[in-house]
Design a protein around this motif. Sequence first.
Motif, PDB file in Angstrom:
ATOM      1  N   GLY A   1      24.484 -19.620 -42.962  1.00  0.00           N
ATOM      2  CA  GLY A   1      24.860 -20.979 -42.561  1.00  0.00           C
ATOM      3  C   GLY A   1      24.569 -21.192 -41.088  1.00  0.00           C
ATOM      4  N   ILE A   2      23.449 -20.626 -40.629  1.00  0.00           N
ATOM      5  CA  ILE A   2      23.120 -20.618 -39.194  1.00  0.00           C
ATOM      6  C   ILE A   2      22.905 -22.015 -38.627  1.00  0.00           C
ATOM      7  CG2 ILE A   2      20.607 -20.368 -39.508  1.00  0.00           C
ATOM      8  CD1 ILE A   2      20.704 -18.328 -37.138  1.00  0.00           C
ATOM      9  N   GLY A   3      22.575 -22.990 -39.496  1.00  0.00           N
ATOM     10  CA  GLY A   3      22.293 -24.343 -39.013  1.00  0.00           C
ATOM     11  C   GLY A   3      23.524 -25.186 -38.765  1.00  0.00           C
ATOM     12  N   GLY A   4      24.702 -24.667 -39.086  1.00  0.00           N
ATOM     13  CA  GLY A   4      25.935 -25.395 -38.788  1.00  0.00           C
ATOM     14  C   GLY A   4      26.105 -25.556 -37.290  1.00  0.00           C
ATOM     15  N   ILE A   5      26.764 -26.631 -36.881  1.00  0.00           N
ATOM     16  CA  ILE A   5      26.833 -26.920 -35.445  1.00  0.00           C
ATOM     17  C   ILE A   5      27.606 -25.839 -34.694  1.00  0.00           C
ATOM     18  CG2 ILE A   5      28.863 -28.436 -35.636  1.00  0.00           C
ATOM     19  CD1 ILE A   5      25.807 -29.012 -33.350  1.00  0.00           C
TER      20      ILE A   5
ATOM     21  N   VAL B   1      18.920 -11.920 -33.570  1.00  0.00           N
ATOM     22  CA  VAL B   1      19.618 -12.954 -34.338  1.00  0.00           C
ATOM     23  C   VAL B   1      18.682 -13.517 -35.397  1.00  0.00           C
ATOM     24  CG1 VAL B   1      20.795 -15.189 -34.234  1.00  0.00           C
ATOM     25  CG2 VAL B   1      21.053 -13.556 -32.346  1.00  0.00           C
ATOM     26  N   ALA B   2      19.185 -13.620 -36.618  1.00  0.00           N
ATOM     27  CA  ALA B   2      18.442 -14.249 -37.716  1.00  0.00           C
ATOM     28  C   ALA B   2      19.451 -14.874 -38.659  1.00  0.00           C
ATOM     29  CB  ALA B   2      17.580 -13.223 -38.439  1.00  0.00           C
ATOM     30  N   GLY B   3      18.958 -15.602 -39.669  1.00  0.00           N
ATOM     31  CA  GLY B   3      19.919 -16.189 -40.582  1.00  0.00           C
ATOM     32  C   GLY B   3      19.327 -17.025 -41.693  1.00  0.00           C
ATOM     33  N   TYR B   4      20.238 -17.500 -42.513  1.00  0.00           N
ATOM     34  CA  TYR B   4      19.931 -18.342 -43.673  1.00  0.00           C
ATOM     35  C   TYR B   4      20.633 -19.686 -43.502  1.00  0.00           C
ATOM     36  CZ  TYR B   4      21.160 -20.516 -48.123  1.00  0.00           C
ATOM     37  OH  TYR B   4      21.372 -21.436 -49.116  1.00  0.00           O
ATOM     38  N   ASP B   5      19.997 -20.735 -43.988  1.00  0.00           N
ATOM     39  CA  ASP B   5      20.684 -22.003 -44.196  1.00  0.00           C
ATOM     40  C   ASP B   5      20.103 -22.702 -45.407  1.00  0.00           C
ATOM     41  OD1 ASP B   5      21.842 -24.842 -43.644  1.00  0.00           O
ATOM     42  OD2 ASP B   5      22.769 -23.534 -42.175  1.00  0.00           O
ATOM     43  N   LYS B   6      20.893 -23.604 -45.965  1.00  0.00           N
ATOM     44  CA  LYS B   6      20.490 -24.281 -47.197  1.00  0.00           C
ATOM     45  C   LYS B   6      19.341 -25.246 -46.970  1.00  0.00           C
ATOM     46  CE  LYS B   6      23.443 -27.240 -48.889  1.00  0.00           C
ATOM     47  NZ  LYS B   6      24.639 -27.832 -49.542  1.00  0.00           N
ATOM     48  N   THR B   7      19.373 -25.936 -45.838  1.00  0.00           N
ATOM     49  CA  THR B   7      18.347 -26.952 -45.582  1.00  0.00           C
ATOM     50  C   THR B   7      17.826 -26.875 -44.151  1.00  0.00           C
ATOM     51  OG1 THR B   7      20.113 -28.528 -45.060  1.00  0.00           O
ATOM     52  CG2 THR B   7      19.194 -28.646 -47.266  1.00  0.00           C
ATOM     53  N   LYS B   8      16.591 -27.278 -44.001  1.00  0.00           N
ATOM     54  CA  LYS B   8      15.938 -27.333 -42.694  1.00  0.00           C
ATOM     55  C   LYS B   8      16.368 -28.615 -41.990  1.00  0.00           C
ATOM     56  CE  LYS B   8      11.233 -26.538 -40.959  1.00  0.00           C
ATOM     57  NZ  LYS B   8      11.512 -25.220 -40.366  1.00  0.00           N
ATOM     58  N   THR B   9      16.787 -28.494 -40.732  1.00  0.00           N
ATOM     59  CA  THR B   9      17.256 -29.659 -39.967  1.00  0.00           C
ATOM     60  C   THR B   9      16.712 -29.582 -38.548  1.00  0.00           C
ATOM     61  OG1 THR B   9      19.238 -28.530 -39.185  1.00  0.00           O
ATOM     62  CG2 THR B   9      19.428 -29.731 -41.269  1.00  0.00           C
ATOM     63  N   GLN B  10      17.023 -30.608 -37.767  1.00  0.00           N
ATOM     64  CA  GLN B  10      16.634 -30.596 -36.355  1.00  0.00           C
ATOM     65  C   GLN B  10      17.230 -29.377 -35.642  1.00  0.00           C
ATOM     66  OE1 GLN B  10      17.512 -34.259 -34.278  1.00  0.00           O
ATOM     67  NE2 GLN B  10      17.031 -33.412 -32.280  1.00  0.00           N
ATOM     68  N   LEU B  11      18.467 -29.021 -35.998  1.00  0.00           N
ATOM     69  CA  LEU B  11      19.116 -27.869 -35.373  1.00  0.00           C
ATOM     70  C   LEU B  11      18.408 -26.557 -35.715  1.00  0.00           C
ATOM     71  CD1 LEU B  11      23.038 -28.028 -35.370  1.00  0.00           C
ATOM     72  CD2 LEU B  11      21.524 -27.416 -33.494  1.00  0.00           C
ATOM     73  N   THR B  12      18.065 -26.369 -36.992  1.00  0.00           N
ATOM     74  CA  THR B  12      17.368 -25.126 -37.349  1.00  0.00           C
ATOM     75  C   THR B  12      15.987 -25.075 -36.698  1.00  0.00           C
ATOM     76  OG1 THR B  12      16.523 -26.056 -39.439  1.00  0.00           O
ATOM     77  CG2 THR B  12      18.611 -24.850 -39.540  1.00  0.00           C
ATOM     78  N   ASP B  13      15.336 -26.231 -36.563  1.00  0.00           N
ATOM     79  CA  ASP B  13      14.042 -26.266 -35.853  1.00  0.00           C
ATOM     80  C   ASP B  13      14.201 -25.786 -34.409  1.00  0.00           C
ATOM     81  OD1 ASP B  13      12.812 -27.265 -38.109  1.00  0.00           O
ATOM     82  OD2 ASP B  13      12.747 -29.348 -37.407  1.00  0.00           O
ATOM     83  N   GLU B  14      15.291 -26.242 -33.764  1.00  0.00           N
ATOM     84  CA  GLU B  14      15.539 -25.853 -32.370  1.00  0.00           C
ATOM     85  C   GLU B  14      15.796 -24.344 -32.261  1.00  0.00           C
ATOM     86  OE1 GLU B  14      18.762 -28.323 -31.088  1.00  0.00           O
ATOM     87  OE2 GLU B  14      17.563 -30.163 -31.143  1.00  0.00           O
TER      88      GLU B  14
ATOM     89  N   GLY C   1      13.089 -18.619 -31.179  1.00  0.00           N
ATOM     90  CA  GLY C   1      12.645 -17.301 -31.640  1.00  0.00           C
ATOM     91  C   GLY C   1      13.508 -16.685 -32.715  1.00  0.00           C
ATOM     92  N   MET C   2      14.418 -17.455 -33.304  1.00  0.00           N
ATOM     93  CA  MET C   2      15.260 -16.908 -34.372  1.00  0.00           C
ATOM     94  C   MET C   2      14.590 -17.089 -35.726  1.00  0.00           C
ATOM     95  SD  MET C   2      19.017 -18.354 -33.281  1.00  0.00           S
ATOM     96  CE  MET C   2      19.370 -18.645 -31.545  1.00  0.00           C
ATOM     97  N   PRO C   3      14.379 -16.018 -36.491  1.00  0.00           N
ATOM     98  CA  PRO C   3      13.836 -16.162 -37.849  1.00  0.00           C
ATOM     99  C   PRO C   3      14.900 -16.758 -38.778  1.00  0.00           C
ATOM    100  CG  PRO C   3      13.606 -13.898 -37.012  1.00  0.00           C
ATOM    101  CD  PRO C   3      14.562 -14.610 -36.120  1.00  0.00           C
ATOM    102  N   ILE C   4      14.572 -17.863 -39.433  1.00  0.00           N
ATOM    103  CA  ILE C   4      15.499 -18.533 -40.355  1.00  0.00           C
ATOM    104  C   ILE C   4      14.775 -18.791 -41.665  1.00  0.00           C
ATOM    105  CG2 ILE C   4      16.922 -20.591 -40.741  1.00  0.00           C
ATOM    106  CD1 ILE C   4      17.157 -20.877 -37.703  1.00  0.00           C
TER     107      ILE C   4
END
Length: 449
Positions: free
Chosen positions: A13-17, A33-46, A51-54
């Motif tokens: 849930g790395i894309g949570g605020i 640091v790496a992680g999973y999230d359900k959906t791609k968002t502006q935050l996960t893009d940032e 350099g974080m693999p998501i």
Amino acid sequence: MNLNQIQNIYFIGIGGIGMSALARYFMNIGKNVAGYDKTKTQLTDELEALGMPIHFEDTLELIATPFLDKETTLVVITPAVPKSHSQWNYFLENGFEVKKRAAVLGLITKDTFCFAVAGTHGKTTTSSILGHILFQSGVDVTAFLGGIVENYNSNLIGEGKTVTVVEADEFDRSFLHLHPNLACVTSMDADHLDIYGDTASIEASFVEFAHKVTPENLFVAKGLPLEGNTIGIQEEATFTAQNIRIENGFYVFDVKTINELITNVKFGLPGHHNLSNALIALGMAKSYGIENKKIIDALASFKGVRRRFSFQIRTEKLVYIDDYAHHPTEINAVHQAVRELYPNKKIVAAFQPHLFSRTKDFIDGFAESLSQFDEIILLDIYPARELPIEGVTSAWLLDKITNEKKTLIAKEDLVGHLKNTEADVYVTIGAGDIGELVKDIKKALYEKY
């Protein structure tokens, strides 16, 4: 556990605020640091740009090899992740150290001077103002925030090791993990009744949090049933905002304390709720020892938080504001602020309800607060972590709204609908994925005018 022995941090849930602020922090101090999230968002893009693999599929094969070493890996999860999540279950079954975000925050802040900001509304703005004041005043601070602060384009301020600012989240009683030195409570309205069951239980949880500090180290909005320094807007309190006026779009006001009057404080965020947030941050900063001039300068330069009464367009002919409000009290605050700024303008609001349970619990409050706008556009309920509840729909809410200028549309039709709506001021409101439409709405409204 000793964070110094951990080399790898894996976020589910790395894309949570809140999660992404922790991810930035750990990357800043040299962790992998790496992680999973359900959906791609502006935050996960940032985060990926840092350099974080998501990845966005719940499969074990996508977890990089270093993060499969349980001796050097910490797994951080968000409460929004379903218990059926295969990666989460793999880490649990194989004896990894798995902690909730709040518990990790507790570990980080335990050995720091910790400012903890609690409240059902106002946490993000208040903690962002406070982090900004401390950072601009030269304090060795790191502030973990629940929103992107416009001044820094980040939800993390500073890289300090000795002082922390954290949002004390009442969801799932997370704030009880923290170790505050100074704390505040901005509000105690009923919310998260799916977790707490009733208003008395959530109030009891806030009381337990408040008791983590002594009354002289607690700052509370006037009227809350807590003992501490009180914050008031044009009413008697430990810290009172008075002589309030608006000059060139800014609030200018005086602050009366027990032993002094601080004059001509300037602050740019509209709404009395934001004045209260600024006053709490001022009180906490003064208590820490920051001098008045530094606090005043920082308040004047604070630009706000993304999706908190965030001006997207601000011209003579057209205004577009985006806000994260997802509770009737917050929607009332948005309405108060926009009416104060634009008293004779037509205001159209588009609202996406967040959670079936919250919609059900506060249906009449939502209807009353939304009816105040000149025209209301409703989207379907954003489910987040929940399954549908029979009968709880946006159509039910629409029926309860007393304003006759109301409509229910699909999210994908919102941009086009707004383009064909006549108004002076447009407001988008909600904590779901309506925020992903802001860029397209802004572009469409610019083209219209």
